[in-house]
Design a protein around this motif. Structure first.
Motif, PDB file in Angstrom:
ATOM      1  N   LEU A  83      -9.086   1.381   2.354  1.00 37.24           N
ATOM      2  CA  LEU A  83      -8.117   2.400   2.749  1.00 37.24           C
ATOM      3  C   LEU A  83      -8.702   3.790   2.505  1.00 37.24           C
ATOM      4  CD1 LEU A  83      -4.854   0.815   1.314  1.00 37.24           C
ATOM      5  CD2 LEU A  83      -5.595   0.870   3.697  1.00 37.24           C
ATOM      6  N   PRO A  84      -8.088   4.841   3.070  1.00 35.88           N
ATOM      7  CA  PRO A  84      -8.589   6.189   2.816  1.00 35.88           C
ATOM      8  C   PRO A  84      -8.578   6.509   1.321  1.00 35.88           C
ATOM      9  CG  PRO A  84      -6.998   6.219   4.619  1.00 35.88           C
ATOM     10  CD  PRO A  84      -6.943   4.855   4.012  1.00 35.88           C
ATOM     11  N   SER A  85      -9.604   7.187   0.854  1.00 33.08           N
ATOM     12  CA  SER A  85      -9.692   7.523  -0.576  1.00 33.08           C
ATOM     13  C   SER A  85      -8.533   8.416  -1.017  1.00 33.08           C
ATOM     14  CB  SER A  85     -11.028   8.212  -0.875  1.00 33.08           C
ATOM     15  OG  SER A  85     -11.229   9.315  -0.011  1.00 33.08           O
ATOM     16  N   GLU A  86      -7.895   9.083  -0.045  1.00 36.48           N
ATOM     17  CA  GLU A  86      -6.761   9.963  -0.380  1.00 36.48           C
ATOM     18  C   GLU A  86      -5.558   9.189  -0.919  1.00 36.48           C
ATOM     19  OE1 GLU A  86      -8.844  12.033   3.117  1.00 36.48           O
ATOM     20  OE2 GLU A  86      -8.457   9.992   2.457  1.00 36.48           O
ATOM     21  N   VAL A  87      -5.455   7.891  -0.592  1.00 31.12           N
ATOM     22  CA  VAL A  87      -4.264   7.139  -1.010  1.00 31.12           C
ATOM     23  C   VAL A  87      -4.545   6.001  -1.994  1.00 31.12           C
ATOM     24  CG1 VAL A  87      -2.991   7.649   1.113  1.00 31.12           C
ATOM     25  CG2 VAL A  87      -4.383   5.581   0.983  1.00 31.12           C
ATOM     26  N   GLU A  88      -5.792   5.557  -2.101  1.00 29.47           N
ATOM     27  CA  GLU A  88      -6.103   4.420  -2.989  1.00 29.47           C
ATOM     28  C   GLU A  88      -5.716   4.731  -4.425  1.00 29.47           C
ATOM     29  OE1 GLU A  88      -9.953   2.633  -3.163  1.00 29.47           O
ATOM     30  OE2 GLU A  88      -9.651   1.560  -1.301  1.00 29.47           O
ATOM     31  N   GLY A  89      -4.889   3.861  -5.010  1.00 26.51           N
ATOM     32  CA  GLY A  89      -4.451   4.034  -6.388  1.00 26.51           C
ATOM     33  C   GLY A  89      -3.273   4.970  -6.569  1.00 26.51           C
ATOM     34  N   GLU A  90      -2.817   5.580  -5.469  1.00 26.71           N
ATOM     35  CA  GLU A  90      -1.683   6.512  -5.537  1.00 26.71           C
ATOM     36  C   GLU A  90      -0.364   5.784  -5.313  1.00 26.71           C
ATOM     37  OE1 GLU A  90      -2.092   9.701  -6.341  1.00 26.71           O
ATOM     38  OE2 GLU A  90      -4.276   9.453  -6.421  1.00 26.71           O
ATOM     39  N   LYS A  92       2.959   4.804  -3.502  1.00 21.72           N
ATOM     40  CA  LYS A  92       3.280   4.699  -2.082  1.00 21.72           C
ATOM     41  C   LYS A  92       4.375   5.676  -1.665  1.00 21.72           C
ATOM     42  CE  LYS A  92       1.957  -0.162  -1.570  1.00 21.72           C
ATOM     43  NZ  LYS A  92       2.418  -1.534  -1.260  1.00 21.72           N
ATOM     44  N   ASN A  93       5.237   6.076  -2.617  1.00 21.00           N
ATOM     45  CA  ASN A  93       6.362   6.946  -2.257  1.00 21.00           C
ATOM     46  C   ASN A  93       6.072   8.430  -2.435  1.00 21.00           C
ATOM     47  OD1 ASN A  93       6.328   6.956  -5.023  1.00 21.00           O
ATOM     48  ND2 ASN A  93       8.435   6.245  -5.300  1.00 21.00           N
ATOM     49  N   ASP A  94       4.822   8.797  -2.801  1.00 25.02           N
ATOM     50  CA  ASP A  94       4.443  10.208  -2.799  1.00 25.02           C
ATOM     51  C   ASP A  94       4.473  10.716  -1.363  1.00 25.02           C
ATOM     52  OD1 ASP A  94       4.063  10.138  -5.490  1.00 25.02           O
ATOM     53  OD2 ASP A  94       1.872  10.125  -5.425  1.00 25.02           O
ATOM     54  N   ASN A  95       4.826  11.995  -1.194  1.00 29.10           N
ATOM     55  CA  ASN A  95       4.924  12.552   0.160  1.00 29.10           C
ATOM     56  C   ASN A  95       3.624  12.413   0.951  1.00 29.10           C
ATOM     57  OD1 ASN A  95       7.592  13.301  -0.079  1.00 29.10           O
ATOM     58  ND2 ASN A  95       7.128  15.337  -0.891  1.00 29.10           N
ATOM     59  N   SER A  97       1.071  10.332   0.384  1.00 32.84           N
ATOM     60  CA  SER A  97       0.778   8.915   0.622  1.00 32.84           C
ATOM     61  C   SER A  97       1.640   8.354   1.739  1.00 32.84           C
ATOM     62  CB  SER A  97       0.997   8.100  -0.656  1.00 32.84           C
ATOM     63  OG  SER A  97       0.073   8.477  -1.652  1.00 32.84           O
ATOM     64  N   ARG A  98       2.926   8.706   1.716  1.00 33.71           N
ATOM     65  CA  ARG A  98       3.860   8.224   2.753  1.00 33.71           C
ATOM     66  C   ARG A  98       3.405   8.650   4.143  1.00 33.71           C
ATOM     67  NH1 ARG A  98       8.893   9.280  -0.254  1.00 33.71           N
ATOM     68  NH2 ARG A  98       8.970  11.224   0.876  1.00 33.71           N
ATOM     69  N   ARG A  99       2.993   9.913   4.253  1.00 32.79           N
ATOM     70  CA  ARG A  99       2.557  10.448   5.544  1.00 32.79           C
ATOM     71  C   ARG A  99       1.305   9.718   6.043  1.00 32.79           C
ATOM     72  NH1 ARG A  99      -1.233  14.044   6.778  1.00 32.79           N
ATOM     73  NH2 ARG A  99      -1.502  14.698   4.609  1.00 32.79           N
ATOM     74  N   ILE A 100       0.335   9.537   5.151  1.00 34.52           N
ATOM     75  CA  ILE A 100      -0.916   8.874   5.541  1.00 34.52           C
ATOM     76  C   ILE A 100      -0.685   7.400   5.853  1.00 34.52           C
ATOM     77  CG2 ILE A 100      -3.236   8.209   4.760  1.00 34.52           C
ATOM     78  CD1 ILE A 100      -3.278  10.808   3.121  1.00 34.52           C
ATOM     79  N   LEU A 101       0.100   6.722   5.012  1.00 34.36           N
ATOM     80  CA  LEU A 101       0.380   5.301   5.227  1.00 34.36           C
ATOM     81  C   LEU A 101       1.134   5.062   6.529  1.00 34.36           C
ATOM     82  CD1 LEU A 101       1.318   4.220   1.585  1.00 34.36           C
ATOM     83  CD2 LEU A 101      -0.752   3.602   2.841  1.00 34.36           C
ATOM     84  N   LYS A 102       2.012   6.006   6.885  1.00 33.66           N
ATOM     85  CA  LYS A 102       2.743   5.896   8.151  1.00 33.66           C
ATOM     86  C   LYS A 102       1.775   5.990   9.332  1.00 33.66           C
ATOM     87  CE  LYS A 102       6.867   7.699  10.465  1.00 33.66           C
ATOM     88  NZ  LYS A 102       7.941   8.724  10.423  1.00 33.66           N
ATOM     89  N   LEU A 103       0.793   6.900   9.229  1.00 33.68           N
ATOM     90  CA  LEU A 103      -0.225   7.032  10.274  1.00 33.68           C
ATOM     91  C   LEU A 103      -1.084   5.768  10.368  1.00 33.68           C
ATOM     92  CD1 LEU A 103      -1.595  10.689   9.950  1.00 33.68           C
ATOM     93  CD2 LEU A 103      -0.684   9.621  12.024  1.00 33.68           C
ATOM     94  N   LEU A 104      -1.457   5.229   9.201  1.00 32.30           N
ATOM     95  CA  LEU A 104      -2.274   4.013   9.167  1.00 32.30           C
ATOM     96  C   LEU A 104      -1.546   2.838   9.803  1.00 32.30           C
ATOM     97  CD1 LEU A 104      -3.796   4.232   5.569  1.00 32.30           C
ATOM     98  CD2 LEU A 104      -4.994   4.624   7.723  1.00 32.30           C
ATOM     99  N   GLN A 105      -0.253   2.742   9.516  1.00 29.74           N
ATOM    100  CA  GLN A 105       0.539   1.646  10.095  1.00 29.74           C
ATOM    101  C   GLN A 105       0.641   1.802  11.614  1.00 29.74           C
ATOM    102  OE1 GLN A 105       4.593   1.369   8.681  1.00 29.74           O
ATOM    103  NE2 GLN A 105       4.669  -0.810   9.121  1.00 29.74           N
ATOM    104  N   LYS A 106       0.794   3.021  12.061  1.00 28.48           N
ATOM    105  CA  LYS A 106       0.894   3.294  13.508  1.00 28.48           C
ATOM    106  C   LYS A 106      -0.391   2.877  14.225  1.00 28.48           C
ATOM    107  CE  LYS A 106       1.561   7.062  16.813  1.00 28.48           C
ATOM    108  NZ  LYS A 106       1.743   8.536  16.974  1.00 28.48           N
ATOM    109  N   HIS A 107      -1.539   3.110  13.580  1.00 25.33           N
ATOM    110  CA  HIS A 107      -2.834   2.836  14.202  1.00 25.33           C
ATOM    111  C   HIS A 107      -3.523   1.593  13.636  1.00 25.33           C
ATOM    112  CE1 HIS A 107      -2.932   6.656  16.425  1.00 25.33           C
ATOM    113  NE2 HIS A 107      -2.416   7.214  15.343  1.00 25.33           N
ATOM    114  N   GLU A 108      -2.756   0.756  12.936  1.00 27.81           N
ATOM    115  CA  GLU A 108      -3.325  -0.397  12.233  1.00 27.81           C
ATOM    116  C   GLU A 108      -4.167  -1.294  13.137  1.00 27.81           C
ATOM    117  OE1 GLU A 108      -1.635  -3.493   8.937  1.00 27.81           O
ATOM    118  OE2 GLU A 108      -0.386  -3.138  10.687  1.00 27.81           O
ATOM    119  N   LEU A 109      -3.762  -1.441  14.371  1.00 29.26           N
ATOM    120  CA  LEU A 109      -4.451  -2.351  15.285  1.00 29.26           C
ATOM    121  C   LEU A 109      -5.309  -1.625  16.315  1.00 29.26           C
ATOM    122  CD1 LEU A 109      -1.574  -4.940  15.815  1.00 29.26           C
ATOM    123  CD2 LEU A 109      -3.454  -5.016  14.183  1.00 29.26           C
ATOM    124  N   ASP A 110      -5.487  -0.322  16.118  1.00 25.75           N
ATOM    125  CA  ASP A 110      -6.402   0.429  16.994  1.00 25.75           C
ATOM    126  C   ASP A 110      -7.830   0.133  16.556  1.00 25.75           C
ATOM    127  OD1 ASP A 110      -4.160   1.442  18.094  1.00 25.75           O
ATOM    128  OD2 ASP A 110      -4.564   3.542  17.649  1.00 25.75           O
TER     129      ASP A 110
END
Length: 202
Positions: A83-90, A92-95, A97-110
């Motif tokens: 995963l991106p180093s910006e979110v690893e170990g952080e 999930k409910n931080d603002n 992290s939430r924003r990045i994880l939402k983007l990752l989920q949107k593009h998960e299968l790209d």
């Protein structure tokens, strides 16, 4: 060759809503899940356990190997999608992290999309291909092997073993419909000497 694909057991870090990286031990439920799988495998005469280097997978593999009295080999190719180093170990409910994880989920299968320094689907396909070449080096189609890894890698491996050819739209449907819960197992019988994978991106 009989392959038993196992997703590691439940972890404490995941339960506490942290983004998992290489660290994170099994919790009590995860240990029970691993022991339950070992019981199911006792009659299968397993030869070997291959595991991801991540803590949760290695612990799952060790429990299986101790009960089945077999060897464990750590294979770095089996690690989870980075995963991106910006979110690893952080959390999930931080603002952020939430924003990045939402983007990752949107593009998960790209297949080629990337946020920063994480792996994408194309990277995982490359690792799956290398792992299958690693298996073929055994040259023994009678082996029974347990593979302990993580959701994204296992889903991609399972797809390629089933369809032999990568098609984005078929994979998308497969990924959405196939469940790969923690502590779950899939069995595949393959003839690796005749196995030829086609990696075309369409």
């Amino acid at each position: 060759m009989e392959l038993y694909l196992i997703r590691h057991g439940e972890t404490e870090i995941s339960k506490k809503r942290f983004v998992s990286g290489p660290v994170g031990q099994l919790n009590e439920l995860g240990i029970k899940q691993a022991k339950c799988l070992a019981t199911k495998l006792k009659s299968k005469e397993i030869d070997l356990v291959l595991t991801s280097p991540y803590q949760r997978s290695k612990k799952t593999a060790k429990i299986l190997a101790d009960i089945l009295n077999i060897k464990v080999v750590v294979v770095s190719l089996l690690k989870e999608k980075r995963l991106p180093s910006e979110v690893e170990g952080e959390r999930k409910n931080d603002n952020k992290s939430r924003r990045i994880l939402k983007l990752l989920q949107k593009h998960e299968l790209d297949i080629k999309w990337r946020y920063s320094d994480e792996e994408n689907l194309n990277d995982i396909l490359y690792r799956v291909k290398k792992f299958l070449k690693y298996l073929k080096k055994n040259k023994n189609d009678r082996l029974k092997i347990v593979i302990v890894s993580h959701k994204y890698f296992l889903m991609t491996l399972l797809f390629m073993l089933k369809y032999r050819c990568f098609n984005f739209f078929v994979f998308q449907n497969f990924y959405k419909k196939t469940k790969m819960e923690k502590g779950q197992m899939y069995k595949r019988i393959v003839n690796l000497s005749k196995l030829k994978m086609i990696y075309k991106q369409n």
